[in-house]
Design a protein around this motif. Structure first.
Motif, PDB file in Angstrom:
ATOM      1  N   ASP A  46      23.600 -24.316   1.927  1.00 52.89           N
ATOM      2  CA  ASP A  46      22.534 -24.610   2.913  1.00 52.89           C
ATOM      3  C   ASP A  46      21.860 -23.330   3.377  1.00 52.89           C
ATOM      4  N   LEU A  47      22.668 -22.311   3.663  1.00 52.92           N
ATOM      5  CA  LEU A  47      22.111 -21.037   4.152  1.00 52.92           C
ATOM      6  C   LEU A  47      21.224 -20.364   3.102  1.00 52.92           C
ATOM      7  N   HIS A  48      21.387 -20.790   1.839  1.00 54.84           N
ATOM      8  CA  HIS A  48      20.517 -20.274   0.777  1.00 54.84           C
ATOM      9  C   HIS A  48      19.385 -21.247   0.466  1.00 54.84           C
ATOM     10  N   ASP A  49      19.111 -22.130   1.428  1.00 60.19           N
ATOM     11  CA  ASP A  49      18.041 -23.133   1.297  1.00 60.19           C
ATOM     12  C   ASP A  49      18.230 -24.038   0.097  1.00 60.19           C
ATOM     13  N   GLY A  50      19.453 -24.310  -0.263  1.00 62.19           N
ATOM     14  CA  GLY A  50      19.706 -25.193  -1.400  1.00 62.19           C
ATOM     15  C   GLY A  50      20.499 -26.413  -0.962  1.00 62.19           C
ATOM     16  N   THR A  51      20.896 -27.223  -1.934  1.00 63.80           N
ATOM     17  CA  THR A  51      21.693 -28.411  -1.646  1.00 63.80           C
ATOM     18  C   THR A  51      22.875 -28.431  -2.610  1.00 63.80           C
ATOM     19  N   LEU A  52      24.027 -28.630  -2.042  1.00 62.64           N
ATOM     20  CA  LEU A  52      25.211 -28.792  -2.894  1.00 62.64           C
ATOM     21  C   LEU A  52      25.369 -30.283  -3.136  1.00 62.64           C
ATOM     22  N   SER A  53      25.292 -30.688  -4.419  1.00 57.67           N
ATOM     23  CA  SER A  53      25.399 -32.127  -4.674  1.00 57.67           C
ATOM     24  C   SER A  53      26.561 -32.397  -5.633  1.00 57.67           C
ATOM     25  N   VAL A  54      26.985 -33.646  -5.651  1.00 59.06           N
ATOM     26  CA  VAL A  54      28.123 -34.006  -6.490  1.00 59.06           C
ATOM     27  C   VAL A  54      27.786 -35.235  -7.322  1.00 59.06           C
ATOM     28  N   ASN A  55      28.292 -35.229  -8.510  1.00 59.13           N
ATOM     29  CA  ASN A  55      28.132 -36.362  -9.401  1.00 59.13           C
ATOM     30  C   ASN A  55      29.535 -36.688  -9.895  1.00 59.13           C
ATOM     31  N   SER A  56      30.038 -37.862  -9.605  1.00 60.39           N
ATOM     32  CA  SER A  56      31.439 -38.106  -9.948  1.00 60.39           C
ATOM     33  C   SER A  56      31.649 -39.543 -10.403  1.00 60.39           C
ATOM     34  N   THR A  57      32.432 -39.699 -11.450  1.00 60.69           N
ATOM     35  CA  THR A  57      32.761 -41.046 -11.925  1.00 60.69           C
ATOM     36  C   THR A  57      34.289 -41.153 -11.961  1.00 60.69           C
ATOM     37  N   LEU A  58      34.783 -42.199 -11.337  1.00 57.81           N
ATOM     38  CA  LEU A  58      36.245 -42.381 -11.276  1.00 57.81           C
ATOM     39  C   LEU A  58      36.820 -42.417 -12.696  1.00 57.81           C
ATOM     40  N   GLY A  59      37.855 -41.622 -12.901  1.00 52.35           N
ATOM     41  CA  GLY A  59      38.521 -41.595 -14.199  1.00 52.35           C
ATOM     42  C   GLY A  59      37.855 -40.689 -15.221  1.00 52.35           C
ATOM     43  N   GLU A  60      36.654 -40.216 -14.926  1.00 50.81           N
ATOM     44  CA  GLU A  60      35.956 -39.374 -15.899  1.00 50.81           C
ATOM     45  C   GLU A  60      35.808 -37.930 -15.458  1.00 50.81           C
ATOM     46  N   GLY A  61      35.673 -37.728 -14.159  1.00 54.48           N
ATOM     47  CA  GLY A  61      35.548 -36.358 -13.676  1.00 54.48           C
ATOM     48  C   GLY A  61      34.442 -36.178 -12.662  1.00 54.48           C
ATOM     49  N   SER A  62      34.322 -34.942 -12.175  1.00 58.65           N
ATOM     50  CA  SER A  62      33.324 -34.645 -11.144  1.00 58.65           C
ATOM     51  C   SER A  62      32.546 -33.402 -11.531  1.00 58.65           C
ATOM     52  N   THR A  63      31.271 -33.370 -11.124  1.00 58.63           N
ATOM     53  CA  THR A  63      30.457 -32.172 -11.326  1.00 58.63           C
ATOM     54  C   THR A  63      29.789 -31.812 -10.005  1.00 58.63           C
ATOM     55  N   PHE A  64      30.024 -30.601  -9.546  1.00 62.17           N
ATOM     56  CA  PHE A  64      29.376 -30.105  -8.333  1.00 62.17           C
ATOM     57  C   PHE A  64      28.274 -29.143  -8.759  1.00 62.17           C
ATOM     58  N   THR A  65      27.035 -29.348  -8.195  1.00 63.51           N
ATOM     59  CA  THR A  65      25.917 -28.482  -8.613  1.00 63.51           C
ATOM     60  C   THR A  65      25.168 -27.926  -7.422  1.00 63.51           C
ATOM     61  N   PHE A  66      24.651 -26.723  -7.623  1.00 58.23           N
ATOM     62  CA  PHE A  66      23.692 -26.152  -6.646  1.00 58.23           C
ATOM     63  C   PHE A  66      22.768 -25.212  -7.391  1.00 58.23           C
ATOM     64  N   LYS A  67      21.642 -24.873  -6.725  1.00 58.17           N
ATOM     65  CA  LYS A  67      20.649 -24.023  -7.398  1.00 58.17           C
ATOM     66  C   LYS A  67      20.475 -22.725  -6.636  1.00 58.17           C
ATOM     67  N   LEU A  68      20.168 -21.673  -7.379  1.00 58.87           N
ATOM     68  CA  LEU A  68      19.886 -20.385  -6.736  1.00 58.87           C
ATOM     69  C   LEU A  68      18.529 -19.894  -7.210  1.00 58.87           C
ATOM     70  N   GLY A  69      17.766 -19.317  -6.297  1.00 56.97           N
ATOM     71  CA  GLY A  69      16.418 -18.837  -6.639  1.00 56.97           C
ATOM     72  C   GLY A  69      16.473 -17.597  -7.517  1.00 56.97           C
ATOM     73  N   ILE A  70      15.595 -17.574  -8.542  1.00 60.71           N
ATOM     74  CA  ILE A  70      15.521 -16.402  -9.426  1.00 60.71           C
ATOM     75  C   ILE A  70      14.860 -15.253  -8.664  1.00 60.71           C
ATOM     76  N   TYR A  71      15.376 -14.075  -8.815  1.00 57.57           N
ATOM     77  CA  TYR A  71      14.806 -12.890  -8.151  1.00 57.57           C
ATOM     78  C   TYR A  71      13.424 -12.627  -8.727  1.00 57.57           C
ATOM     79  N   ASP A  72      12.396 -12.601  -7.820  1.00 55.37           N
ATOM     80  CA  ASP A  72      11.037 -12.473  -8.361  1.00 55.37           C
ATOM     81  C   ASP A  72      10.506 -11.046  -8.268  1.00 55.37           C
ATOM     82  N   GLY A  73      11.387 -10.089  -8.027  1.00 58.49           N
ATOM     83  CA  GLY A  73      10.986  -8.678  -8.069  1.00 58.49           C
ATOM     84  C   GLY A  73      10.429  -8.151  -6.769  1.00 58.49           C
ATOM     85  N   GLU A  74      10.358  -8.972  -5.713  1.00 57.77           N
ATOM     86  CA  GLU A  74       9.796  -8.470  -4.447  1.00 57.77           C
ATOM     87  C   GLU A  74      10.875  -7.974  -3.516  1.00 57.77           C
TER      88      GLU A  74
END
Ligand code: ADP
Length: 491
Positions: A463-491
């Protein structure tokens, strides 16, 4: 009545009615004045030549001696024709030589001012030219005048006051003049009608304000659903809209406060509960060791001490995580953003957990595309979030499972995903797993060093990096946690 005057409607209506009455009085005064001047003008215009005609009638009776009887006779004849006139014979200075009127009338003045007379005779007159009425020296009246020779060397004037006593008072004029009466009645009706329409209009306008004030009062008395029904876009409508927005904000703030208060109470309850169980177990083992001091076999003592160490580690973790989360939530720790190569960080963290994964018989790997740009983020914080996610994956995935940390490039973003093929998270738990102290069924029952704070911390960091931590999970198959980070634009 006093109460009515205290209302906005009362005040508005009072001012309006006072203005209307003042306007009525002013218009009546103007009407009466113009009417009387108009009547005077008509009288004068109709009788412009009256004095001249009369003068030629009576001139034969004037000479060295004035023959009043003869004059009176001539005048009497004329007054029969026009009974409202009063006739004066003046010398050159304006002194009244003789006076002819209906019997019984007296004259107070001895002189008549000659200025209006001369004005009348000069021909430059504007009608009505009003002159002095010798019977009422303070009043000006329409007149007709003609020069007259009073003998060989003397000249004078024949001065006639027309309609001498007509319309002495305004009331009399209203009573007698059809035009004035009709005009004033019309005025009265118009003003009355305007007053009525005005009062109805004000009542209609202030009704919205009254309704608004009722709603505000109701809101004040804790009816937080109360909102103003906005039906127009005018100033009153805008005021209503602003109140509604303000009410929404107040309600939202109150809800926020209530929620924070509830969370605070829950936090205290959770913390005391989570501190109590390891402390109780430490105390239990220590008491046993002390009591059985000599009789306790070395083996058992070692086992108890290991359990105590375990509990203190757990306590340490809990206190540390709590402290960390509270700092993040108080927003004391601001991310110190800097550009860094994310792929390298992933490799380091994966390496750090490699041992732990091997011990749990899990495969831990990473999928990193080449030539990834740098990201802008707080490296220490991202490491912490990643560690929490990988730690969870290792913790919940059964032996033989696989954990993969995958980076994918997007426009402006790099996505980080921690994927496992563990048990998955039950759907009913999904909305809550990011809440602090929330633990799934398994963690609650098994005593496995679970604090329920790991995901809360990771989420707060993202959150402090202006992103969202989200989860995708299916019982018996597994879980995936994802978030995004901004690419450094040289400034
Ligand atoms: P905990 O200390 O219990 O791991 P977390 O906040 O890290 O606390 O996680 C909250 C809950 O989310 C866990 O109790 C668990 O039920 C569930 N969870 C988290 N990560 C995973 C995962 N990779 N697989 C399955 N369940 C998970």
């Amino acid at each position: 009545m006093r109460n009515l005057l205290h209302t906005f409607y009362g005040k508005l209506s009072a001012v309006f009615l006072i203005l209307l009455v003042a306007m009525g009085i002013a218009l009546t005064a103007i009407t009466l004045r113009t009417s009387s001047r108009y009547i005077a003008e008509v009288d004068q215009r109709l009788n412009l030549g009256l004095a001249g005609d009369m003068a030629s009638e009576i001139e034969p009776f004037l000479g060295d001696t004035i023959r009043y009887e003869n004059i009176e006779e001539a005048i009497h004849y004329m007054m029969v024709m026009n009974p409202k006139v009063e006739i004066y014979l003046l010398n050159a200075e304006g002194r009244i030589l003789s006076f002819f009127a209906e019997p019984g009338k007296t004259v107070q003045a001895k002189y008549v001012a000659l200025k209006p007379v001369k004005q009348f005779l000069s021909g430059e007159r504007k009608t009505p030219t009003l002159g002095e009425d010798p019977r009422q020296p303070d009043k000006r009246k329409p007149f007709s005048v003609s020069p007259l020779s009073l003998g060989e060397n003397e000249s004078g004037y024949l001065y006639i006051i027309i309609g001498g006593e007509q319309y002495e008072t305004a009331a009399q004029m209203v009573m007698e003049s059809y035009i004035v009466r009709t005009t004033l009645t019309g005025l009265l009706i118009t003003l009355g009608f305007t007053g009525l329409i005005g009062l109805i209009l004000f009542a209609f306008l202030t009704k919205r304000i009254r309704r608004m004030s009722k709603t505000v009062k109701s809101f004040e008395q804790r009816n937080h659903e109360a909102r103003i029904d906005v039906t127009s876009e005018d100033e009153i409508g805008q005021l209503g809209e602003s109140f509604n927005q303000m009410a929404d904000t107040i309600v939202a703030n109150m809800e926020d406060l209530k929620r924070t208060d509830k969370l605070r109470r829950e936090l205290i309850a959770n913390v005391s509960h989570d501190l109590r169980s390891p402390l109780a177990s430490i105390q239990g083992y220590l008491e046993t060791i002390l009591m059985k001091e000599a009789s306790l076999p070395q083996e058992k003592r070692k086992q108890f001490l290991e359990l105590i160490l375990n509990d203190t580690q757990m306590l340490n973790k809990l206190v540390h995580e709590l402290f960390e989360l509270s700092k993040l939530e108080a927003e004391e720790t601001k991310p110190s953003v800097e550009p860094f190569p994310i792929a390298e960080l992933i490799q380091d963290v994966v390496m750090k957990f490699q041992d732990q994964a091997e011990k749990a018989n899990l495969s831990l790997s990473s999928t990193l595309p080449s030539n990834l740009p740098m990201v802008s983020a707080d490296i220490a914080m991202i490491e912490r979030a990643l560690s929490n996610l990988i730690d969870n994956a290792i913790h919940y995935t059964p032996a033989g499972g696989e954990i993969n940390v995958i980076l994918t490039r997007d426009t402006g973003w790099i996505q980080v995903a921690v994927e496992d093929n563990g048990p998955g998270i039950p759907e009913e738990d999904l909305p809550f797993i990011f809440e602090r102290f929330y633990r799934g069924e398994k963690s609650r029952t098994s005593k496995s060093g679970s604090t329920g704070l790991g995901l809360a911390i990771a989420k707060k960091i993202v959150d402090l990096h202006d992103g969202t931590l989200s989860v995708n999970s299916t019982l018996g198959e597994g879980s995936t946690f994802t978030f995004k980070l901004g690419i450094y634009d040289g400034e």
